[in-house]
Design a protein around this motif. Structure first.
Motif, PDB file in Angstrom:
ATOM      1  N   PHE A  19       5.915  -3.607  -7.786  1.00 48.84           N
ATOM      2  CA  PHE A  19       5.596  -4.073  -9.139  1.00 48.84           C
ATOM      3  C   PHE A  19       4.156  -3.753  -9.522  1.00 48.84           C
ATOM      4  O   PHE A  19       3.231  -4.092  -8.798  1.00 48.84           O
ATOM      5  CB  PHE A  19       5.824  -5.591  -9.230  1.00 48.84           C
ATOM      6  CG  PHE A  19       5.432  -6.194 -10.559  1.00 48.84           C
ATOM      7  CD1 PHE A  19       6.173  -5.936 -11.701  1.00 48.84           C
ATOM      8  CD2 PHE A  19       4.309  -7.003 -10.660  1.00 48.84           C
ATOM      9  CE1 PHE A  19       5.806  -6.482 -12.923  1.00 48.84           C
ATOM     10  CE2 PHE A  19       3.934  -7.550 -11.878  1.00 48.84           C
ATOM     11  CZ  PHE A  19       4.684  -7.287 -13.016  1.00 48.84           C
ATOM     12  N   ASP A  20       4.008  -3.084 -10.642  1.00 52.96           N
ATOM     13  CA  ASP A  20       2.689  -2.760 -11.227  1.00 52.96           C
ATOM     14  C   ASP A  20       1.896  -1.710 -10.447  1.00 52.96           C
ATOM     15  O   ASP A  20       0.744  -1.440 -10.804  1.00 52.96           O
ATOM     16  CB  ASP A  20       1.815  -4.024 -11.376  1.00 52.96           C
ATOM     17  CG  ASP A  20       1.815  -4.544 -12.812  1.00 52.96           C
ATOM     18  OD1 ASP A  20       2.555  -3.996 -13.646  1.00 52.96           O
ATOM     19  OD2 ASP A  20       1.081  -5.498 -13.099  1.00 52.96           O
ATOM     20  N   ILE A  21       2.469  -1.125  -9.387  1.00 52.51           N
ATOM     21  CA  ILE A  21       1.692  -0.139  -8.633  1.00 52.51           C
ATOM     22  C   ILE A  21       2.441   1.174  -8.343  1.00 52.51           C
ATOM     23  O   ILE A  21       1.812   2.204  -8.196  1.00 52.51           O
ATOM     24  CB  ILE A  21       1.164  -0.700  -7.278  1.00 52.51           C
ATOM     25  CG1 ILE A  21       2.308  -1.159  -6.367  1.00 52.51           C
ATOM     26  CG2 ILE A  21       0.184  -1.850  -7.501  1.00 52.51           C
ATOM     27  CD1 ILE A  21       1.892  -1.384  -4.916  1.00 52.51           C
ATOM     28  N   LEU A 150       1.235   6.097  -6.415  1.00 50.70           N
ATOM     29  CA  LEU A 150       0.663   4.760  -6.273  1.00 50.70           C
ATOM     30  C   LEU A 150      -0.530   4.666  -7.208  1.00 50.70           C
ATOM     31  O   LEU A 150      -1.454   5.479  -7.120  1.00 50.70           O
ATOM     32  CB  LEU A 150       0.226   4.561  -4.818  1.00 50.70           C
ATOM     33  CG  LEU A 150      -0.736   3.411  -4.520  1.00 50.70           C
ATOM     34  CD1 LEU A 150      -0.110   2.065  -4.862  1.00 50.70           C
ATOM     35  CD2 LEU A 150      -1.137   3.440  -3.041  1.00 50.70           C
ATOM     36  N   LYS A 152      -3.452   2.770  -7.571  1.00 49.89           N
ATOM     37  CA  LYS A 152      -4.251   1.783  -6.838  1.00 49.89           C
ATOM     38  C   LYS A 152      -5.156   1.019  -7.789  1.00 49.89           C
ATOM     39  O   LYS A 152      -5.370  -0.180  -7.632  1.00 49.89           O
ATOM     40  CB  LYS A 152      -5.065   2.480  -5.737  1.00 49.89           C
ATOM     41  CG  LYS A 152      -4.929   1.789  -4.386  1.00 49.89           C
ATOM     42  CD  LYS A 152      -5.822   2.368  -3.336  1.00 49.89           C
ATOM     43  CE  LYS A 152      -7.197   1.752  -3.331  1.00 49.89           C
ATOM     44  NZ  LYS A 152      -7.230   0.282  -3.286  1.00 49.89           N
ATOM     45  N   ASP A 158      -7.591   5.462  -9.909  1.00 47.92           N
ATOM     46  CA  ASP A 158      -7.399   5.836  -8.506  1.00 47.92           C
ATOM     47  C   ASP A 158      -5.898   5.951  -8.255  1.00 47.92           C
ATOM     48  O   ASP A 158      -5.205   4.963  -8.021  1.00 47.92           O
ATOM     49  CB  ASP A 158      -8.042   4.777  -7.588  1.00 47.92           C
ATOM     50  CG  ASP A 158      -8.109   5.234  -6.132  1.00 47.92           C
ATOM     51  OD1 ASP A 158      -7.630   6.351  -5.826  1.00 47.92           O
ATOM     52  OD2 ASP A 158      -8.632   4.468  -5.292  1.00 47.92           O
ATOM     53  N   ILE A 160      -2.756   7.720  -6.172  1.00 50.45           N
ATOM     54  CA  ILE A 160      -2.416   8.375  -4.905  1.00 50.45           C
ATOM     55  C   ILE A 160      -1.023   8.976  -5.016  1.00 50.45           C
ATOM     56  O   ILE A 160      -0.029   8.240  -5.036  1.00 50.45           O
ATOM     57  CB  ILE A 160      -2.408   7.361  -3.728  1.00 50.45           C
ATOM     58  CG1 ILE A 160      -3.532   6.326  -3.851  1.00 50.45           C
ATOM     59  CG2 ILE A 160      -2.406   8.087  -2.391  1.00 50.45           C
ATOM     60  CD1 ILE A 160      -4.916   6.856  -3.803  1.00 50.45           C
ATOM     61  N   ILE A 203       6.488  -3.702   0.720  1.00 50.67           N
ATOM     62  CA  ILE A 203       5.728  -2.590   0.128  1.00 50.67           C
ATOM     63  C   ILE A 203       5.192  -1.684   1.230  1.00 50.67           C
ATOM     64  O   ILE A 203       5.280  -0.460   1.143  1.00 50.67           O
ATOM     65  CB  ILE A 203       4.568  -3.132  -0.734  1.00 50.67           C
ATOM     66  CG1 ILE A 203       5.139  -3.787  -1.984  1.00 50.67           C
ATOM     67  CG2 ILE A 203       3.602  -2.016  -1.111  1.00 50.67           C
ATOM     68  CD1 ILE A 203       4.178  -4.662  -2.705  1.00 50.67           C
ATOM     69  N   ILE A 207       6.175   2.259   1.560  1.00 52.59           N
ATOM     70  CA  ILE A 207       5.207   3.376   1.586  1.00 52.59           C
ATOM     71  C   ILE A 207       5.358   4.159   2.894  1.00 52.59           C
ATOM     72  O   ILE A 207       5.370   5.394   2.898  1.00 52.59           O
ATOM     73  CB  ILE A 207       3.752   2.857   1.460  1.00 52.59           C
ATOM     74  CG1 ILE A 207       3.562   2.027   0.190  1.00 52.59           C
ATOM     75  CG2 ILE A 207       2.753   4.033   1.515  1.00 52.59           C
ATOM     76  CD1 ILE A 207       3.554   2.773  -1.088  1.00 52.59           C
TER      77      ILE A 207
END
Lengths: 308, 308
Positions: A19-21, A150, A152, A158, A160, A203, A207
């Motif tokens: 969520f949100d990332i 991602l 960040k 930022d 990724i 999470i 990843i």
């Protein structure tokens, strides 16, 4: 006259526990955008089918992005953009992000690639701000970078780019309205520490699974104990679709963006197609019209179709 | 008489933003354990220096682990264990985990490797339960697997060994007491959603950085907005040590386990040594005795030194 034609992909934000990332680009649906460099310092927006979207530049997602680029670079030239939207506004499949990212990307191509990826994202976020009130890059980043990204942080930017697992995505967009503002408001302001720890374990697993191409780990990690249990209430038949998709062989999935679209990941095209079929039939039974899409994760993002 | 001698490494749990999920093995300090197979069905524990730890099997961390293995496998033989502890109990460097994991690992070697890694972890967790009341694998998993491990869940056991970045670790153990129970109690039961999202962005970045060997990303992600601000209050001079370590060139770091030890990651041995020197001098100024350690992340975990 210099012009560029783009294929701008849909994107899935809020990737289950991310969520949100975390966001992900897919191949279907996609918008077509044609951007021309004008001799005059104007920003002109045209839609093939507007879906009720404004064409006045300052009120249009692509328009504000181009205005900001125009101002920043003190251009004496302008842009004319023609958008053929296939990603429906309000679908939760990154429709506004596609217009915003496509505008920044296209302008950059026409200007000789003078903007960095981060600068494109910076300008495209003005479009998201216009659309939703929030400068977020969850959809813009995968749209521009492709694959899974991602975010960040956005201040400073930022991003990724992660590995792109060779997986298929089935998505359904049921024709019901879920307002982003509603789906944000119903979220709790505080959450139990215990759930947060469970979420970040998922999470971390997701990843690691993405980076290691470990599909089983991806599947075991696609669990959202915080947002999905609340937001899914706004989406008819969410639980049934999720449960049955997993039975058919989906690795996992959830709400796309803030809904109402739902997506599922699968290792095989055949499985993804079965899931799409299931999604459609569930909504047919409820007499809710729906669109379904099956494609791979899109590893490259926005594509240049024609440049002249 | 069959016996095995082991070098059992210290471990850093709660890896900054990876509270309750990430742990890391280091080379220094380590315990030495010698485990012998006995003809009689007894569990005998001996310490070279007990540090006040009980030797009665049912009250000893290594003892309970061996008892559980003994029961489970219905053994007619027994074990004699001699432990030379260098990892101080209460340091936050995985002292109990070393005894527990070493016992399970050593017994398994003597029994012809009949236990899987997950089974060793299962049995070793009985030791952690005795020591802290919680069946956790945050230290046991990296002790057995080596490197950095993600404990996705303990029921069922789901451990993901991650890549081992080629980094140095500086650690300091100041001679102050922080009770695990205290450091758990002061944590909040609920946390703001906003902080949780920031935390999982950092965790996602950390895992991606570890897997990609991207040291800058690891550094940018080593931020804990939830646990460290609270727990660090219990550790004298934490903020000063962290700030100065970062100035010297640490990538990042934080509390080891639930403290009082502090660790920092660095790319170069020289930097790690400077950090260790700084740590020591800060505590010297306060007249707090401290031990410092500099070593690489330990990629292999428990090592067999001698087997006969």
């Amino acid at each position: 006259m210099k012009k560029v034609k783009l294929k701008v992909p849909a994107t899935v934000a809020n990737l289950v526990c991310g969520f949100d990332i975390l966001g992900m680009a897919i191949h279907e649906p996609y918008d077509e955008m044609e951007i021309k460099l004008l001799d005059i310092p104007e920003i002109i927006i045209k839609h093939v089918d507007s879906f009720g979207l404004p064409e006045e530049a300052s009120k249009n997602v692509a328009g504000v992005v181009l205005q900001k680029i125009h101002e920043h670079l003190k251009l004496t030239t302008g842009f004319e953009v023609t958008i053929r939207k296939h990603i429906k506004p309000g679908s939760g499949l990154g429709s506004s992000a596609a217009s915003a990212a496509g505008a920044a990307f296209g302008a950059n191509v026409l200007l000789g690639n003078i903007l960095s990826d981060d600068e494109m994202i910076h300008f495209a976020m003005f479009g998201e701000e216009l659309a939703s009130g929030v400068r977020h890059a969850d959809n813009i980043a995968p749209c521009i970078y492709g694959g899974i990204t991602l975010v960040k942080s956005t201040v400073p930017i930022d991003i990724i780019p992660l590995n792109t697992p060779d997986l298929f995505v089935a998505a359904v967009h049921p024709q019901v309205e879920v307002k982003t503002s509603d789906s944000r408001q119903i979220l709790k302001k505080t959450i139990p520490m215990k759930s947060a720890v469970e979420q970040w374990g998922n999470i971390a697993g997701l990843i690691a699974g993405i980076e290691k191409n470990d599909f089983s780990l991806i599947g075991r990690s696609l669990n959202d104990v915080i947002v999905e249990p609340i937001r899914s209430i706004l989406i008819p038949k969410f639980d049934e679709i999720k449960t049955k998709s997993l039975q058919i062989g989906a690795l996992g999935g959830g709400i796309s963006g803030s809904g109402p679209s739902i997506f599922m990941l699968a290792e095989k095209k055949e499985t993804a197609e079965k899931i799409a079929h299931l999604m459609k039939s569930v909504y047919n039974q409820m007499e809710i019209e729906s669109y379904t899409y099956v494609s791979k994760i899109n590893p490259t993002g926005i594509e240049i179709i024609e440049e002249s």
